[in-house]
Enzyme design. Structure first.
Site, PDB file in Angstrom:
ATOM      1  N   ARG A  55      47.520  30.555  43.332  1.00 59.86           N
ATOM      2  CA  ARG A  55      46.882  29.268  43.047  1.00 59.86           C
ATOM      3  C   ARG A  55      47.913  28.343  42.402  1.00 59.86           C
ATOM      4  O   ARG A  55      48.652  28.757  41.507  1.00 59.86           O
ATOM      5  CB  ARG A  55      45.714  29.507  42.092  1.00 59.86           C
ATOM      6  CG  ARG A  55      44.842  28.305  41.889  1.00 59.86           C
ATOM      7  CD  ARG A  55      43.743  28.639  40.910  1.00 59.86           C
ATOM      8  NE  ARG A  55      42.789  29.618  41.429  1.00 59.86           N
ATOM      9  CZ  ARG A  55      42.021  30.398  40.650  1.00 59.86           C
ATOM     10  NH1 ARG A  55      42.120  30.318  39.346  1.00 59.86           N
ATOM     11  NH2 ARG A  55      41.170  31.241  41.181  1.00 59.86           N
TER      12      ARG A  55
ATOM     13  N   ARG B 293      43.983  25.990  32.142  1.00 59.70           N
ATOM     14  CA  ARG B 293      44.316  25.973  33.577  1.00 59.70           C
ATOM     15  C   ARG B 293      44.510  24.545  34.073  1.00 59.70           C
ATOM     16  O   ARG B 293      44.571  23.608  33.288  1.00 59.70           O
ATOM     17  CB  ARG B 293      43.225  26.696  34.337  1.00 59.70           C
ATOM     18  CG  ARG B 293      43.125  28.150  33.889  1.00 59.70           C
ATOM     19  CD  ARG B 293      42.152  28.903  34.736  1.00 59.70           C
ATOM     20  NE  ARG B 293      42.118  30.317  34.370  1.00 59.70           N
ATOM     21  CZ  ARG B 293      41.378  31.212  34.999  1.00 59.70           C
ATOM     22  NH1 ARG B 293      40.626  30.837  36.019  1.00 59.70           N
ATOM     23  NH2 ARG B 293      41.395  32.472  34.642  1.00 59.70           N
TER      24      ARG B 293
ATOM     25  N   LYS C 213      39.754  32.418  29.741  1.00 58.55           N
ATOM     26  CA  LYS C 213      40.261  31.216  30.415  1.00 58.55           C
ATOM     27  C   LYS C 213      39.760  29.950  29.726  1.00 58.55           C
ATOM     28  O   LYS C 213      38.720  29.968  29.051  1.00 58.55           O
ATOM     29  CB  LYS C 213      39.829  31.232  31.870  1.00 58.55           C
ATOM     30  CG  LYS C 213      38.335  31.287  32.098  1.00 58.55           C
ATOM     31  CD  LYS C 213      38.071  31.425  33.589  1.00 58.55           C
ATOM     32  CE  LYS C 213      36.660  31.891  33.868  1.00 58.55           C
ATOM     33  NZ  LYS C 213      36.449  32.245  35.260  1.00 58.55           N
TER      34      LYS C 213
ATOM     35  N   LYS D  16      39.288  25.642  30.517  1.00 60.63           N
ATOM     36  CA  LYS D  16      39.347  24.654  31.597  1.00 60.63           C
ATOM     37  C   LYS D  16      39.057  23.249  31.076  1.00 60.63           C
ATOM     38  O   LYS D  16      38.137  23.070  30.275  1.00 60.63           O
ATOM     39  CB  LYS D  16      38.311  25.001  32.671  1.00 60.63           C
ATOM     40  CG  LYS D  16      38.541  26.353  33.322  1.00 60.63           C
ATOM     41  CD  LYS D  16      37.458  26.652  34.323  1.00 60.63           C
ATOM     42  CE  LYS D  16      37.744  27.952  35.067  1.00 60.63           C
ATOM     43  NZ  LYS D  16      36.712  28.251  36.056  1.00 60.63           N
TER      44      LYS D  16
ATOM     45  N   CYS E  38      32.154  29.016  47.110  1.00 64.83           N
ATOM     46  CA  CYS E  38      33.406  29.642  46.658  1.00 64.83           C
ATOM     47  C   CYS E  38      33.967  30.488  47.792  1.00 64.83           C
ATOM     48  O   CYS E  38      33.348  30.634  48.834  1.00 64.83           O
ATOM     49  CB  CYS E  38      33.143  30.489  45.429  1.00 64.83           C
ATOM     50  SG  CYS E  38      32.290  32.023  45.859  1.00 64.83           S
TER      51      CYS E  38
ATOM     52  N   CYS F 268      37.973  37.838  47.690  1.00 71.94           N
ATOM     53  CA  CYS F 268      37.676  37.928  46.273  1.00 71.94           C
ATOM     54  C   CYS F 268      37.125  39.308  45.925  1.00 71.94           C
ATOM     55  O   CYS F 268      36.121  39.749  46.468  1.00 71.94           O
ATOM     56  CB  CYS F 268      36.674  36.856  45.869  1.00 71.94           C
ATOM     57  SG  CYS F 268      36.270  37.021  44.142  1.00 71.94           S
TER      58      CYS F 268
ATOM     59  N   CYS G 222      29.275  35.612  43.664  1.00 66.99           N
ATOM     60  CA  CYS G 222      28.939  36.402  42.473  1.00 66.99           C
ATOM     61  C   CYS G 222      28.634  35.434  41.338  1.00 66.99           C
ATOM     62  O   CYS G 222      28.867  34.236  41.460  1.00 66.99           O
ATOM     63  CB  CYS G 222      30.094  37.348  42.112  1.00 66.99           C
ATOM     64  SG  CYS G 222      31.395  36.572  41.138  1.00 66.99           S
TER      65      CYS G 222
ATOM     66  N   CYS H  23      32.385  30.229  40.565  1.00 67.74           N
ATOM     67  CA  CYS H  23      33.537  29.359  40.825  1.00 67.74           C
ATOM     68  C   CYS H  23      33.156  28.013  41.448  1.00 67.74           C
ATOM     69  O   CYS H  23      33.830  27.028  41.230  1.00 67.74           O
ATOM     70  CB  CYS H  23      34.544  30.066  41.721  1.00 67.74           C
ATOM     71  SG  CYS H  23      35.275  31.470  40.909  1.00 67.74           S
TER      72      CYS H  23
END
Ligand code: SF4
Length: 1537
Positions: free
Chosen positions: A1032, A1101, A1171, A1173, A1392, A1398, A1437, A1441
């Site tokens: 990414r 990110r 993470k 964001k 996603c 994934c 899931c 995302c």
């Protein structure tokens, strides 16, 4: 067979039933697998019920149905089973017969029955029967429904008796008016079939499996002559014997058949002959071919039996009418019944009154003497009506038969025989037709070949045209795309050159002939053009252009360049000459000649046209599309296995050969086709496009292709035999694994060594060719090795098997194993699927731990084990002690009727083990996610019971168990994210890296994944999963230059899977990068002055910002801020540069920025707990979902229209864990306003408070959203302000209107143009229909502005000057890029990635949402909502995302094919949605959505959005904040009612 004496409604049904009762194998021929034939639905019904046949020798007694497509050489499927002693019948339409002639000759001497329904049913063509009448088969005809049943049975009985093939033909239309009839009694069928003879046949094997060698087989009779007292008696045996040559027509046997004859045990079916006394006789046997008389005897016997049992009578020819008739019709056509009826009801004055009608029941062999015996002596005149639509001779075949029989034979008094061509006669025109026929017959000079009725047939034909399966058109489109007007397809189905007819598949010889003719045609055309250059009738311009064109002949490139201009001038010229020349316009271009065929050509290569094409050396390209799915091909019967055309052509030596698969590598297909075109000589491109049914979804085709390519069944390669001469290698392998045959070929000429030298990373794959790994052996080996290890240990053995899909059961099993070991037990821990089941009875103690998947199913790695044990009755577990621990969630299935799924696998297993005699070590343990400590609650009781039972519960001094290694430990020990990544990348023994390194590489912007589509196949083949990496990029604000776009496109082509994903974080993502290419890909990205550092991992990110095409200056301001924040929060480690960016000489490549030493001033050595964001939205557009991020910045405009600052939201986040109510999505809370100059510092401080206060123990509780809720918004704010030393101001007013993109062209304030493309789910790829990736690349080459990626995964081409506009628009239209005319629902959707890459995906998402939307669009259209935007999102899931929790309607994967459904999100992303239904499948989704959408269209208020509507009408409660997300969900409410 289930119900006897059911009503039979159609001849198709009658035939299907008799065929089913009388065969081992039925080859059911269909025009397409998705289109039923008139037989197939009945056959499927019987087989589906597992009805037993009368002759099927399989254990179950159920015959086998093999479905074969019409254009895949259907009769080939007969050979293998019939040779192995199986009785085979075929059900088919007549369209296959002519092309099957070579097979018919070979099958004629085997007892196969072919039931043929003549086509088209309203007006069938009997020439399909007459054309094959001399193939050696016996032909029987039926006309009514009753006859269809009786003659079908006759056909089977006769085949068994005679040992010869029988064709039973009928026209279904003829019996359309017949009433239903009872099915034939099974005892009658049994009697007629003579089961003893059947069993004898089934006990012999007929020999050779090579169907291409001429077997010279002929059905024979063995006669046993007994000389007793001078009287000879004989017993006959119909047998199969071999002679040296064939084919043989039994009507004209020309060879002696004794040589090499093989005696069979099959008893003679002629059982009414005298028997022989064994004591006093001298026996002599002779063997001779079966003759016409024999057939007559056999069939008469059968018909006698039939008459005896059911009273119906049949003879080879049948006469209806008065015994003293003088005129008669002999009809070989449809609807004889209608003629008989008309004659029967004729008035005395009618010219046809008192006439007779004759038909053939046994058409071949043609028994002339029986015919003369049938026809009354009084008949003087005979009119012959033949329904032959494709006439090849002047006289009809039946007329010739009759002339020979009646004129030359001892045939009675027929004086006049007049042939007629029988056309279609409508029921009300029968009398008129009869009048015409009889007037002609009785006239003085009757006209021969008079046409009666309409020779064109009725207007609507019932014929099913052979159409090219839709999926196969992909390659045609690519050919078209590459060669455009230059493409010359010799045999496209449906074209004039397709071969025999539009309804018959083309064959290579015909197409090749057509190409050769085309070549000659062009030569002549060239001369014509040369001559025309001096033609007076042409204008000067046209003449000059012609001369220029003629001068370029020989230089294809030049020629094609001048052609357009020439054609334009000729068109303007208007002279006769120019019109003449333009009549062959196509010939001006150097054509790319292609011949397209199917894999049916692969069965008989040596004899096929493919061979002729290659051998000719002509410059012709052949494209052969193989559609056999991998799963079928790999398991194919060896006798029917296709030849490898690619290998065949390579061995030939002079041809260019390529093996391609459009669903694996589109680019490679393009390359191969271009190379084939350029190669001066024959080229063969074998192309893979597997499907089971023509309407298979592209997803199925994709998955089958991937398996085939990955496992080497379908390797991708290109072979150019002339490369050697240029110092290049002939062979280029474009995939990574090859099958054995190809390996052998390459090894022979040393190509393999060269290949391995060139691609050392492939070596292990190449050495391990497909098919050499045997999973079972591996299982055994692994277990034995482990057992040896345990040998030295004392203590009781304990085997622990687990089935796990989220890791809980596996880690529990491993921990149990370690604890057992510590107690002195010999423990062995394995996945259930790795355990050899046959060892189970020899276990002493065994325990099972299984979690629960799907609808109460075993997890993937337990399914095979469960499949093998569940119905097993053989295993004796009397000496085995066992116990089971099950893991599940008692609230997972809210509906009462589904509750039994809770821990079902564990409970089922416990029951089955006990039934097999096993003794319980301890009662089953039930772990429930709903218990206070989750499954641990139940486990804590179960484990001690096991130790107690094994007598090891009181062991002293057990060692402390080491605490599990956490992500925090990994980060700390990693030396600023280095770990052992470098070493792992260099390890050639695996495509993976270690588990801790997998965590660390995320910080570098790359995840390890494995291809989920291939997991099972690879596991079965004993291979490690197909590991690859996702990369990414970090691309603040999603802005890329055109040059960067091209560089990214290169990265995807050279290192990835040829596609790019534009993500919901406005960046590029690449998939399918294998480990060996990872470094090169990273360097490629950095060379484009982009980076991947901190694109993933526990850091800040990529910073997003609204893409804002309408206000460029303002966008620039905001974009700069996003870049500033991104840079400010970038980690400082040098590990990234060290690992990825050193070149071959260990020098670092050019990158933006370079740190000197490792020190993380912002992050420290353990970085963030999770993470982080950040996003920026520019009101009124919330296209970046500002509420969904750890920090959401809402830009505020000053009076001058420029940016002044931001309202700062904090604590938004999406990720959730199913069934864990402690996790929830949350929208950000307002902290206040901050100026643009300070915003990066404010963001830093928010991040630092999270760094220091976030939960580092529980990653599921580590995001800022939980920190904020735990702490309270005000406390959190004050901590930020303390660190910052400043205070947030009061938030400024703002208003959002939507969170979707605005598609199409827009102008900004500077007059620059911006176009927003609709990129479905952000996937940039080429397909045969839509060369999107190529198009965007071409545009990037000329574009002078920039590209902007949007937060909804779409793309904007930005800053297009008016001067460039038309050029860009032209290119957009060329590549079909301008289309955004999709439904509002589709335009507002996003998904996603999920499968296949994934690792967390539980269900499909990106590959499925478009299909689901298509299924809803009908309702949308019907209710006039095509333009209405409804935000629909899907993820594979609950990680979320694609930010599903903010959509108005969302689907979140729960298990494969099952989704949780959420409703009620805010239209512009301001409100979370709520669970509406749990774990529902597609049909349930549609059942809910369709009426709901309809209701929305009817009941919404002005401007009301769908999410708001769902709340207003009470479908769902409103979610007011993250903490209430799980409250008042619809399913629980309805469940309590
Ligand atoms: S939402 Fe889940 S399945 Fe979809 S890409 Fe994210 S982690 Fe994978």
């Amino acid at each position: 067979m289930a119900a006897a004496n059911v009503e039979i409604r159609s001849p198709g049904e009658a035939v299907a039933r008799i065929s089913y009762l009388s065969s081992d194998v039925i080859v059911s021929v269909q025009s397409a697998q998705s289109i039923e034939s008139e037989f197939s639905s009945h056959l499927r019904r019987y087989a589906g019920r597992k009805d037993r046949g009368l002759v099927a020798s399989s254990e179950s007694g159920v015959p086998e149905i093999e479905t074969v497509r019409e254009n895949s050489d259907p009769l080939l499927s007969v050979f293998a089973p019939i040779r192995s002693g199986k009785l085979v019948s075929v059900t088919t339409s007549s369209s296959i017969l002519v092309l099957s002639v070579p097979h018919l000759y070979r099958l004629a001497n085997l007892p196969v029955v072919i039931h043929v329904s003549l086509q088209p049913s309203q007006y069938p063509d009997f020439s399909s029967i007459t054309s094959i009448r001399n193939s050696g088969f016996t032909f029987l005809q039926s006309e009514t429904l009753q006859e269809a049943q009786d003659i079908a049975l006759t056909a089977h009985a006769l085949a068994i008796k005679s040992g010869k093939g029988v064709i039973h033909f009928f026209n279904a239309g003829s019996s359309a008016r017949d009433s239903d009839l009872p099915s034939e009694d099974e005892s009658v069928v049994k009697d007629l079939l003579n089961l003893d003879a059947v069993r004898s046949f089934q006990n012999i094997k007929i020999g050779s499996t090579d169907i291409y060698a001429d077997n010279g087989r002929i059905a024979t009779i063995t006669e046993v002559h007994s000389a007793e007292n001078g009287i000879s008696t004989s017993m006959e045996k119909a047998e199969v014997s071999s002679i040296s040559e064939g084919p043989i027509n039994s009507e004209a046997p020309s060879k002696a058949s004794s040589a090499g004859s093989s005696k069979s045990d099959r008893e003679s079916s002629v059982d009414d002959k005298d028997s022989i006394s064994s004591a006093t006789t001298v026996e002599q046997t002779t063997t001779r071919p079966v003759t016409s008389d024999d057939i007559y005897n056999f069939v008469s016997t059968i018909w006698n039996q039939l008459k005896h049992r059911v009273g119906r009578e049949y003879t080879p020819f049948q006469y209806f009418g008065p015994a003293n008739a003088e005129d008669a019709l002999f009809i070989f056509g449809s609807d004889v019944g209608a003629f008989k009826e008309a004659i029967g009801s004729a008035k005395s004055g009618d010219v046809y009154a008192k006439a007779g009608v004759i038909t053939a029941r046994l058409y071949r062999p043609w028994l002339a003497s029986k015919l003369t015996a049938t026809i009354p002596k009084s008949i003087k005149r005979l009119a012959v009506l033949e329904q032959i639509r494709r006439k090849t001779t002047k006289w009809g075949p039946l007329l010739l038969d009759l002339l020979t029989t009646l004129k030359s034979g001892p045939g009675g008094g027929v004086e006049t025989i007049v042939g007629h061509q029988l056309g279609y006669i409508a029921p009300d025109a029968i009398q008129q037709a009869l009048r015409g026929v009889f007037q002609n017959l009785k006239s003085e000079r009757p006209i021969q070949n008079l046409e009666v009725g309409n020779s064109e047939g009725p207007s609507e034909s019932g014929e099913t045209e052979l159409s090219q399966p839709k999926v196969e058109s992909a390659y045609m489109k690519i050919l078209d795309q590459i060669f455009g007007q230059r493409l010359y397809l010799a045999n496209a189905i449906g074209s004039r050159d397709a071969g025999v007819s539009a309804s018959i598949a083309s064959n290579p010889e015909f197409g090749f002939g057509s190409l050769v003719a085309r070549k000659g045609h062009r030569q002549r055309f060239l001369s014509e053009v040369q001559a025309s250059t001096s033609s007076r009738s042409l204008g000067n311009d046209a003449k000059a252009a012609l001369s220029k064109w003629a001068a370029s002949a020989g230089d294809d490139k030049k020629l094609n360049e001048v052609t357009d201009e020439l054609i334009a001038l000729l068109e303007a010229d208007q002279s006769t000459k120019s019109k003449d020349l333009l009549a062959n316009k196509g010939l001006f271009r150097t054509e790319s000649p292609w011949l397209v065929g199917s894999d049916a050509w692969a069965y008989d290569l040596g004899n096929s046209g493919v061979h002729h094409v290659i051998a000719s050396g002509e410059n012709v390209n052949v494209l052969i599309i193989d559609s056999t799915p991998y799963s079928e091909g790999a398991a194919a019967d060896a006798a029917r296995r296709k030849k490898d055309i690619g290998l065949y052509a390579m061995n030939y030596g002079n041809a260019y050969v390529a093996s391609v698969a459009v669903y694996s590598s589109y680019t490679q297909v393009l390359q191969a086709m271009i190379e084939a075109d350029q190669f001066d000589g024959p080229s063969v491109v074998v192309a893979y496009l597997p499907y089971f049914k023509e309407n298979d979804s592209p997803l199925t085709v994709l998955q089958e292709t991937k398996k085939a390519v990955d496992l080497g069944y379908w390797p991708l390669y290109r072979w150019n035999p002339r490369n050697d001469a240029r110092g290049e290698e002939n062979f280029a392998l474009d995939s990574e694994r090859i099958k054995k045959e190809l390996k052998d070929f390459l090894a022979r000429d040393n190509h393999l060594t060269q290949l391995m030298k060139r691609n050392p990373e492939f070596s292990s794959n190449l050495a391990q060719d497909y098919g050499s790994e045997v999973r079972a052996l591996q299982k055994r080996k692994a277990k034995n090795a482990y057992a040896q290890l345990l040998e030295g240990l004392f203590g009781a053995p304990l085997t622990i098997l687990f089935a796990s899909d989220n890791g809980n059961a596996e880690s529990l099993a491993k921990r149990l194993g370690n604890r057992g070991k510590a107690r002195g037990l010999k423990t062995l821990v394995m996945a259930m699927e790795d355990y050899p089941l046959e060892d189970l009875p020899s276990e002493d103690n065994i325990v099972f731990l299984s979690s629960t998947a799907g609808q109460g199913e075993f997890p993937q790695n337990g399914r095979a084990f469960w499949g093998a044990i569940k119905d097993n009755t053989e295993l004796d577990l009397a000496t085995v002690n066992f116990s089971v621990f099950a893991l599940g969630d008692s609230h997972y299935w809210p509906r009462k009727e589904d509750r039994h799924y809770y821990n079902k696998p564990g409970k089922d297993l416990d029951r089955v083990l006990a039934n097999l005699g096993g003794k319980r070590l301890a009662d089953i343990g039930l772990g429930d996610d709903q218990d206070p400590d989750g499954y641990q609650t139940g486990y804590q009781n179960w484990e001690p019971a096991i130790w107690q039972s094994l007598g090891v519960d009181k062991v002293e001094g057990l060692p402390d168990e080491p605490p599990p290694i956490t992500n925090e430990d990994i980060k700390l020990a990693s030396n600023f994210l280095r770990g052992t990544i470098e070493e792992g990348l260099l390890d050639p023994t695996t495509a993976a890296i270690s588990a801790p390194d997998q965590q660390l590489t995320k910080f570098h912007g790359t995840y390890m994944q494995d291809d989920r589509d291939l997991r099972d196949e690879r596991k079965a083949a004993g291979l490690e999963p197909a590991y690859s990496f996702m990369i990414r990029c970090r691309l603040p604000g999603g802005v890329s230059t055109p040059k960067q776009w091209i560089q990214m496109d290169d990265v995807s082509n050279n290192f990835g899977n040829e596609t790019m994903k534009l993500t919901t974080r406005q960046t590029f993502q690449f998939h399918g990068v294998v480990k060996t290419k990872l470094k090169a890909a990273m360097r490629g990205i950095n060379q484009a002055l982009m980076t991947t550092i901190a694109a993933c991992g526990d850091v800040n990110r990529n910073v997003m910002c609204s893409s804002l095409p309408t206000a460029s200056a303002y966008h620039r301001d905001v974009y700069r801020c996003s870049a500033k924040i991104s840079d400010h929060l970038l980690p400082s480690t040098t590990a990234y540069h060290e690992i990825w960016l050193k070149d071959e000489n260990d020098k670092k490549t050019q990158v933006a920025g370079d740190a000197v030493q490792d020190y993380e001033p912002l992050y420290g050595p353990t970085y963030l707990p999770r993470k982080f964001k950040i996003t920026i939205a520019v009101p009124p557009h919330n296209d970046t979902d500002v509420y969904a991020h750890d920090i959401g910045l809402i830009s505020i405009k000053g009076k001058d229209g420029r940016l002044v600052g931001f309202n700062l939201l904090a604590g938004g986040g999406m990720g959730v864990t199913h069934n864990n109510k402690k996790t929830y999505p949350r929208t950000g809370s307002m902290l206040g306003y901050v100026s643009k100059e300070e915003v990066h510092i404010a963001c830093e401080k928010v991040m630092l408070v999270q760094r220091d206060h976030g939960d580092r123990k529980n990653r599921k509780h580590a995001r800022l959203k939980y920190t904020m809720d735990d702490m309270g918004v005000d406390v959190f704010r004050s901590k930020v302000e303390d660190l910052w030393g400043q205070q947030f101001e009061k938030p400024k007013p703002f208003k959002f209107q939507s969170n979707i993109d605005t598609f199409g062209w827009q102008k900004d304030e500077n007059g620059l143009n911006h176009f927003t493309f609709f990129i479905e789910n952000g996937r940039i790829e080429d397909t045969a229909d839509f060369p999107m990736k190529t198009g965007l690349r071409e545009i990037a080459k000329v574009h002078r502005g920039e590209f902007r990626l949007t937060g909804n995964q779409h793309l904007i081409i930005s800053n297009v000057d008016d001067a460039d506009l038309s050029k860009i628009k032209e290119m957009m239209s060329k590549y079909k890029l301008g289309n955004y005319q999709f439904s509002g629902l589709r335009l507002s959707s996003s998904a996603c990635v999920a499968f296949p890459t994934c690792g967390l995906a539980m269900a499909e998402s990106e590959r499925y949402l478009p299909e689901l939307i298509s299924k809803l669009e009908g309702v949308i259209e019907e209710n006039g909502m095509r333009q209405d935007s409804i935000v629909m999102r899907m993820t594979g899931c609950p990680n979320g995302c694609a930010r599903p929790w903010l959509a108005e309607v969302a689907f979140v994967g729960k298990a494969y094919g099952a989704y949780n459904m959420y409703l009620g999100g805010g239209y512009h992303g301001q409100r979370l949605n709520k669970l509406y239904r749990n774990s529902i499948k597609e049909h349930e989704i549609l059942d809910i959505m369709k009426p709901l959408l309809k209701r929305y269209s009817q009941e919404r208020t002005e401007g009301e959005h769908f999410g708001d509507f769902c709340i207003r009408i009470g479908m769902i409660k409103e979610t007011t904040e993250g903490k209430t997300f799980h409250d008042d969900v619809a399913e629980e409410e309805s469940d309590e009612e």
